[in-house]
Design a protein around this motif. Structure first.
Motif, short mmCIF file in Angstrom:
data_model
loop_
_atom_site.label_atom_id
_atom_site.label_comp_id
_atom_site.label_asym_id
_atom_site.label_seq_id
_atom_site.Cartn_x
_atom_site.Cartn_y
_atom_site.Cartn_z
N ASP A 86 0.74 -1.20 -0.09
CA ASP A 86 0.04 -0.09 -0.01
C ASP A 86 0.81 1.17 0.08
O ASP A 86 2.00 1.35 0.65
CB ASP A 86 -0.75 -0.02 1.20
N PRO A 87 0.34 2.17 -0.62
CA PRO A 87 1.31 3.61 -0.88
C PRO A 87 1.25 4.32 0.56
O PRO A 87 2.41 5.07 0.93
CB PRO A 87 0.50 4.39 -1.65
N GLU A 88 0.57 3.72 1.77
CA GLU A 88 0.32 4.77 2.93
C GLU A 88 1.34 3.74 3.94
O GLU A 88 0.84 2.26 4.01
CB GLU A 88 -0.81 4.74 3.51
N VAL A 89 2.29 4.37 4.79
CA VAL A 89 3.07 3.35 5.60
C VAL A 89 2.12 2.95 6.69
O VAL A 89 2.36 1.71 7.00
CB VAL A 89 3.89 4.46 6.26
N ALA A 90 1.05 3.88 7.27
CA ALA A 90 0.37 3.16 8.22
C ALA A 90 -0.53 1.61 7.96
O ALA A 90 -0.66 0.97 8.63
CB ALA A 90 -0.61 4.44 8.75
N VAL A 91 -0.76 1.81 6.66
CA VAL A 91 -1.65 0.72 6.19
C VAL A 91 -0.81 -0.37 6.09
O VAL A 91 -1.00 -1.69 6.34
CB VAL A 91 -2.52 1.13 4.76
N ARG A 92 0.53 -0.32 5.44
CA ARG A 92 1.47 -1.27 5.32
C ARG A 92 1.85 -1.90 6.76
O ARG A 92 1.87 -3.11 6.86
CB ARG A 92 2.79 -0.98 4.55
N GLN A 93 2.12 -1.03 7.59
CA GLN A 93 2.31 -1.67 9.22
C GLN A 93 1.16 -2.32 9.60
O GLN A 93 1.59 -3.32 10.33
CB GLN A 93 2.81 -0.28 10.06
N THR A 94 -0.30 -1.61 9.50
CA THR A 94 -1.26 -2.34 9.86
C THR A 94 -1.37 -3.80 9.30
O THR A 94 -1.75 -4.74 9.88
CB THR A 94 -2.41 -1.63 9.68
N ALA A 95 -1.21 -4.29 8.04
CA ALA A 95 -1.18 -5.30 7.44
C ALA A 95 0.00 -6.09 7.94
O ALA A 95 -0.59 -7.52 8.12
CB ALA A 95 -0.84 -5.21 5.90
N LEU A 96 1.05 -5.68 8.36
CA LEU A 96 2.29 -6.60 8.91
C LEU A 96 1.73 -7.05 10.29
O LEU A 96 1.77 -8.26 10.78
CB LEU A 96 3.45 -5.86 8.76
#
Length: 240
Positions: A86-96
């Motif tokens: 995802d282009p947004e850091v917060a979304v990538r972190q939440t996915a992890l």
């Protein structure tokens, strides 16, 4: 609203996910979180569609709902993994984080390892934490054995917290410690106290006595050198 009411009125609540007002969509997702397993069984497709929403907060909230269900990764792992880019850091972190809280996380080990080169520190750190804290010991051994070179590469990450996490993760694998012992020893001269200390901790706290003897015999001069480290915690770890 009780979980029973959510089950009864689930279809109507799910329809609100399509509302043009973002606040309404977010409120609907928050309601659905109260009965995540049943909601995913009945309306999984609609929840997954929210992962493609144009608004970051909706994508993140949808992942948050998935995170509350122990079956989310087994049912929708591919969709969650897609959010690692995802282009947004917060979304990538939440996915992890969503992946990491599932016993099935390392089924997606290669995708998690790819995040070790993410542009965001919090994402790189989260990926290492998942690899190192998995509850699936057998899968963890397989993943660490296969991907240990990528983890070792993070020992030279510009961020201290990532270097420390890389050391901790390597320490979970006897084979990785033996194979990359020289790289771990090199971190005894790291500029960060916590990294030097982590390297000594890994070398000194192994539950494998045979491995520990091999490592200490080969690299004892480097460890002895740390007895003169300017930081007390490092000198103490070298003695231990």
């Amino acid at each position: 609203i009780s979980p029973a009411a959510i089950l009864r009125d689930g279809a109507e609540i799910v329809q609100l996910l399509e509302h043009s007002n973002i606040s309404v969509s977010l409120a609907a997702l928050e309601l659905l979180r109260r009965s995540p397993d049943a909601v995913l069984q009945q309306h999984g497709a609609e929840i997954i569609q929210r992962l493609q929403h144009h608004d970051r907060s909706v994508r993140e909230a949808a992942l948050g709902l998935l995170r509350t269900s122990p079956n989310a990764v087994s049912l929708h792992g591919a969709a969650i993994v897609s959010k690692l880019d995802d282009p947004e850091v917060a979304v990538r972190q939440t996915a992890l984080t969503t992946l990491g809280e599932s016993p099935d996380a390392l089924q997606h080990g290669a995708a998690i390892v790819n995040k070790l080169d993410d542009s965001a520190v919090v994402v790189r750190h989260a990926a290492l934490r998942i690899l190192g804290e998995s509850s699936d010991a057998a899968m963890q051994r397989i993943v660490l054995k296969k991907h240990s070179p990528a983890i070792v590469h993070k020992l030279d990450d510009p961020e201290v917290v990532v270097r420390e996490a890389a050391l901790t993760t390597l320490g979970k694998s006897r084979g990785a410690v033996l194979q990359h012992c020289a790289a771990i020893i090199s971190k005894l001269d790291d500029s960060a106290v916590v990294v030097r200390h982590a390297a000594l901790r890994i070398l000194g706290e192994s539950s494998d006595a045979a491995m520990q003897r091999i490592v200490l015999k080969k690299h004892s001069p480097a460890i002895v050198h740390k007895l003169d480290d300017p930081e007390v915690v490092v000198r103490e770890a070298a003695l231990t």
